[in-house]
Write a protein that holds these residues in place. Structure first.
Motif: not given
Length: 173
Positions: A156-163, A147-154, A49-57
């Motif tokens: 959580g499914a992405k996190d499990r597949a990514d893991l 390693g800690v899947a998000r609680p929402d179904e969608a 859905d998007d591209i995630d990036v961490l940056v310093r505030r």
């Protein structure tokens, strides 16, 4: 044979453009989330859905200048709490701000409940994409985060597949 590299497509070109803008400006950043998984795996593993990036505030103004100069348009939302968004060529870039707290930890500054990303300086790895080597969270940090899947179904499914995809990378090392 070398490292597996994502194919350059319109989607990955957007990621490469953001990475090039941030790298060229000398700004610390770390790609994470689904695209970082794909950079580790070397292929597209799922839709994003998007591209995630961490940056310093503290680098917020520099990040804005670099991304704007590269053609990204700032598209903040009213509910932006610990980050902001940019849009470019039909793709969303989701920035999450990090800070270093008094104990030297790198945190996402959620008011009242900061999320610890790292107990010390945040390391990165570089993964190939076209002519670039994109800064991503280390494989260890990616495994920890996924390693800690998000609680929402969608989510959580992405996190499990990514893991599972990341574990396959570890199995080949």
């Amino acid at each position: 044979m070398g490292e597996p590299s994502l194919e350059l497509t319109p989607q990955t070109a957007a990621l490469a453009g953001a990475a090039d803008a941030l790298q060229s400006a000398g700004l610390e950043h770390w790609f994470f989330g689904g695209w970082a998984v794909d950079l580790w795996v070397g292929r597209l593993t799922r839709a994003h859905d998007d591209i995630d990036v961490l940056v310093r505030r503290a680098d917020e103004a520099g990040v804005d200048a670099a991304l704007t100069a590269a053609g990204w348009v700032h598209t903040p939302r009213d509910d932006d709490l610990v980050g902001t968004e940019y849009a470019g060529d039909g793709y969303a870039l989701q920035l999450t701000f990090v800070e270093t707290d008094g104990a030297g930890r790198v945190v996402v500054p959620v008011p009242g409940h900061p999320i610890v990303v790292s107990d010390g300086p945040l390391d990165h790895a570089r993964r190939p994409l076209g002519h670039l080597h994109v800064r991503v969270l280390t494989l260890e940090k990616m495994l920890e985060g996924k390693g800690v899947a998000r609680p929402d179904e969608a989510g959580g499914a992405k996190d499990r597949a990514d893991l599972a995809a990341l574990r396959a990378v570890v199995a080949t090392m």
